[in-house]
Design a protein around this motif. Structure first.
Motif, PDB file in Angstrom:
ATOM      1  N   GLN A  18     117.590  33.620 -56.829  1.00  7.87           N
ATOM      2  CA  GLN A  18     117.580  32.231 -57.286  1.00  7.87           C
ATOM      3  C   GLN A  18     117.317  31.278 -56.121  1.00  7.87           C
ATOM      4  O   GLN A  18     116.541  30.319 -56.246  1.00  7.87           O
ATOM      5  N   ARG A  19     117.934  31.561 -54.984  1.00  2.00           N
ATOM      6  CA  ARG A  19     117.705  30.724 -53.797  1.00  2.00           C
ATOM      7  C   ARG A  19     116.256  30.847 -53.324  1.00  2.00           C
ATOM      8  O   ARG A  19     115.622  29.860 -52.954  1.00  2.00           O
ATOM      9  N   ASP A  20     115.728  32.074 -53.345  1.00  2.00           N
ATOM     10  CA  ASP A  20     114.347  32.282 -52.911  1.00  2.00           C
ATOM     11  C   ASP A  20     113.372  31.496 -53.779  1.00  2.00           C
ATOM     12  O   ASP A  20     112.410  30.899 -53.279  1.00  2.00           O
ATOM     13  N   GLU A  21     113.599  31.489 -55.093  1.00  2.00           N
ATOM     14  CA  GLU A  21     112.732  30.726 -55.995  1.00  2.00           C
ATOM     15  C   GLU A  21     112.803  29.231 -55.699  1.00  2.00           C
ATOM     16  O   GLU A  21     111.790  28.525 -55.736  1.00  2.00           O
ATOM     17  N   HIS A  22     114.002  28.741 -55.384  1.00  2.00           N
ATOM     18  CA  HIS A  22     114.144  27.328 -55.037  1.00  2.00           C
ATOM     19  C   HIS A  22     113.384  27.013 -53.750  1.00  2.00           C
ATOM     20  O   HIS A  22     112.715  25.974 -53.645  1.00  2.00           O
ATOM     21  N   LEU A  23     113.447  27.900 -52.779  1.00  2.00           N
ATOM     22  CA  LEU A  23     112.751  27.681 -51.511  1.00  2.00           C
ATOM     23  C   LEU A  23     111.230  27.644 -51.698  1.00  2.00           C
ATOM     24  O   LEU A  23     110.516  27.015 -50.911  1.00  2.00           O
ATOM     25  N   ARG A  24     110.725  28.285 -52.734  1.00  2.00           N
ATOM     26  CA  ARG A  24     109.274  28.302 -52.997  1.00  2.00           C
ATOM     27  C   ARG A  24     108.799  27.034 -53.711  1.00  2.00           C
ATOM     28  O   ARG A  24     107.596  26.802 -53.806  1.00  2.00           O
ATOM     29  N   THR A  25     109.727  26.218 -54.207  1.00  2.00           N
ATOM     30  CA  THR A  25     109.367  25.017 -54.965  1.00  2.00           C
ATOM     31  C   THR A  25     109.040  23.851 -54.041  1.00  2.00           C
ATOM     32  O   THR A  25     109.167  23.931 -52.821  1.00  2.00           O
ATOM     33  N   GLY A  26     108.664  22.720 -54.664  1.00  2.00           N
ATOM     34  CA  GLY A  26     108.342  21.521 -53.912  1.00  2.00           C
ATOM     35  C   GLY A  26     109.510  20.930 -53.151  1.00  2.00           C
ATOM     36  O   GLY A  26     109.308  20.103 -52.254  1.00  2.00           O
ATOM     37  N   ASP A  27     110.738  21.302 -53.495  1.00  2.00           N
ATOM     38  CA  ASP A  27     111.894  20.829 -52.729  1.00  2.00           C
ATOM     39  C   ASP A  27     111.834  21.329 -51.286  1.00  2.00           C
ATOM     40  O   ASP A  27     112.372  20.686 -50.380  1.00  2.00           O
ATOM     41  N   PHE A  28     111.185  22.472 -51.103  1.00  2.00           N
ATOM     42  CA  PHE A  28     111.114  23.070 -49.769  1.00  2.00           C
ATOM     43  C   PHE A  28     109.656  23.358 -49.386  1.00  2.00           C
ATOM     44  O   PHE A  28     108.925  22.463 -49.007  1.00  2.00           O
ATOM     45  N   PHE A  29     109.211  24.615 -49.506  1.00  2.00           N
ATOM     46  CA  PHE A  29     107.914  25.015 -48.963  1.00  2.00           C
ATOM     47  C   PHE A  29     106.725  24.749 -49.893  1.00  2.00           C
ATOM     48  O   PHE A  29     105.591  24.753 -49.437  1.00  2.00           O
ATOM     49  N   ASP A  30     106.969  24.556 -51.178  1.00  2.00           N
ATOM     50  CA  ASP A  30     105.894  24.306 -52.145  1.00  2.00           C
ATOM     51  C   ASP A  30     104.801  25.368 -52.017  1.00  2.00           C
ATOM     52  O   ASP A  30     103.638  25.080 -51.702  1.00  2.00           O
ATOM     53  N   ALA A  31     105.178  26.601 -52.271  1.00  2.00           N
ATOM     54  CA  ALA A  31     104.284  27.745 -52.063  1.00  2.00           C
ATOM     55  C   ALA A  31     103.015  27.662 -52.898  1.00  2.00           C
ATOM     56  O   ALA A  31     101.963  28.147 -52.468  1.00  2.00           O
ATOM     57  N   ALA A  32     103.081  27.050 -54.065  1.00  2.00           N
ATOM     58  CA  ALA A  32     101.897  26.962 -54.924  1.00  2.00           C
ATOM     59  C   ALA A  32     100.799  26.124 -54.285  1.00  2.00           C
ATOM     60  O   ALA A  32      99.613  26.451 -54.381  1.00  2.00           O
ATOM     61  N   SER A  33     101.160  25.032 -53.624  1.00  2.00           N
ATOM     62  CA  SER A  33     100.178  24.139 -52.997  1.00  2.00           C
ATOM     63  C   SER A  33      99.922  24.461 -51.532  1.00  2.00           C
ATOM     64  O   SER A  33      98.860  24.140 -50.994  1.00  2.00           O
ATOM     65  N   HIS A  34     100.903  25.094 -50.887  1.00  2.00           N
ATOM     66  CA  HIS A  34     100.796  25.396 -49.452  1.00  2.00           C
ATOM     67  C   HIS A  34     101.218  26.850 -49.231  1.00  2.00           C
ATOM     68  O   HIS A  34     102.336  27.125 -48.795  1.00  2.00           O
ATOM     69  N   PRO A  35     100.332  27.781 -49.560  1.00  2.00           N
ATOM     70  CA  PRO A  35     100.729  29.202 -49.591  1.00  2.00           C
ATOM     71  C   PRO A  35     100.955  29.855 -48.238  1.00  2.00           C
ATOM     72  O   PRO A  35     101.539  30.926 -48.188  1.00  2.00           O
ATOM     73  N   GLU A  36     100.513  29.217 -47.151  1.00  2.00           N
ATOM     74  CA  GLU A  36     100.642  29.861 -45.846  1.00  2.00           C
ATOM     75  C   GLU A  36     101.331  28.970 -44.822  1.00  2.00           C
ATOM     76  O   GLU A  36     101.185  27.744 -44.834  1.00  2.00           O
ATOM     77  N   ILE A  37     102.072  29.618 -43.938  1.00  2.00           N
ATOM     78  CA  ILE A  37     102.570  29.015 -42.705  1.00  2.00           C
ATOM     79  C   ILE A  37     101.758  29.640 -41.580  1.00  2.00           C
ATOM     80  O   ILE A  37     101.564  30.856 -41.558  1.00  2.00           O
ATOM     81  N   THR A  38     101.271  28.824 -40.652  1.00  2.00           N
ATOM     82  CA  THR A  38     100.467  29.375 -39.566  1.00  2.00           C
ATOM     83  C   THR A  38     101.004  28.951 -38.207  1.00  2.00           C
ATOM     84  O   THR A  38     101.611  27.877 -38.064  1.00  2.00           O
ATOM     85  N   PHE A  39     100.769  29.812 -37.234  1.00  2.00           N
ATOM     86  CA  PHE A  39     101.048  29.488 -35.834  1.00  2.00           C
ATOM     87  C   PHE A  39      99.838  29.898 -35.013  1.00  2.00           C
ATOM     88  O   PHE A  39      99.330  31.011 -35.149  1.00  2.00           O
ATOM     89  N   ARG A  40      99.357  28.981 -34.183  1.00  2.00           N
ATOM     90  CA  ARG A  40      98.259  29.270 -33.262  1.00  2.00           C
ATOM     91  C   ARG A  40      98.661  28.790 -31.878  1.00  2.00           C
ATOM     92  O   ARG A  40      98.990  27.614 -31.692  1.00  2.00           O
ATOM     93  N   SER A  41      98.638  29.687 -30.926  1.00  2.00           N
ATOM     94  CA  SER A  41      99.052  29.326 -29.576  1.00  2.00           C
ATOM     95  C   SER A  41      98.033  28.394 -28.927  1.00  2.00           C
ATOM     96  O   SER A  41      96.840  28.429 -29.225  1.00  2.00           O
ATOM     97  N   THR A  42      98.527  27.544 -28.038  1.00  2.00           N
ATOM     98  CA  THR A  42      97.678  26.640 -27.266  1.00  2.00           C
ATOM     99  C   THR A  42      97.730  26.940 -25.777  1.00  2.00           C
ATOM    100  O   THR A  42      96.801  26.615 -25.040  1.00  2.00           O
TER     101      THR A  42
END
Length: 202
Positions: A90-114
């Motif tokens: 239940q917590r994981d589903e909440h984290l995927r919503t717009g309250d947090f990560f909004d996985a549907a609209s922003h499916p990826e987190i990225t890191f690129r070193s500088t």
């Protein structure tokens, strides 16, 4: 002793199925992160009294290591937001919503070193851009080099452990709730942890 010259337990023990490699020339090269032997995790204080821990289970990444000139090293990482796992559905589903990560609209987190630097004999600092929900902010991550070894399948592996603390509000993750006795439900500070095993390209 340099960053890439630390001897592993396998080397000192002389085990035949995990021959450690201390040769800088052998360590320099392109690597792929092995997700089956790595972990990308996070932890955050909850209700002011405990810590909730989780991880992302689907991701891909690459490293470029330069054993003779660490500043030339680099890294990239792509994480599938939907793979978030805090061991509570239940917590994981909440984290995927717009309250947090909004996985549907922003499916990826990225890191690129500088940029990168060697801090001391065993610590390697990677500076880079972390993008969450289309917001990009700079972060710095300190990694400890755990050693290198050739596994039973002939793959040259390197291992690193790293951590950094960020303010989730910097990426628009501002959801919270006030507690009756004072304070808030979720801390703004989040600790990110990286336990990485990477395989050198043939």
């Amino acid at each position: 002793m340099g960053l890439f010259s630390r001897k592993t337990d396998a080397e000192t023990a002389g085990t035949p199925d995990a021959v450690a490699t201390a040769d800088l020339a052998n360590l320099t090269g392109e690597y792929t992160i092995d997700p089956t032997h790595s972990e990308i995790g996070f932890s955050v204080r909850h209700a002011m009294v405990t810590t909730v821990r989780g991880q992302f289970t689907e991701y891909e990444g690459s490293l470029k290591l330069d054993g003779t000139k660490p500043a030339n090293s680099s890294a990239e990482l792509k994480i599938k937001v939907v793979s978030i796992d805090t061991n509570q559905a239940q917590r994981d589903e909440h984290l995927r919503t717009g309250d947090f990560f909004d996985a549907a609209s922003h499916p990826e987190i990225t890191f690129r070193s500088t940029s990168a630097e060697q801090v001391d004999a065993e610590t390697y600092r990677m500076h880079g851009d972390l993008t969450i929900k289309d917001t990009t902010k700079p972060v710095s991550i300190d990694f400890t080099f755990n050693g290198s070894a050739t596994d039973p399948y002939g793959n040259l592996r390197v291992g690193f452990e790293g951590a950094t603390t960020v303010n989730r509000g910097d990426w628009g993750l501002t959801y919270n709730a006030a507690l009756e006795g004072g304070g808030v439900l979720i801390s703004d500070k989040v600790k990110l942890t990286f336990d990485v095993s990477a395989i050198k390209a043939a």
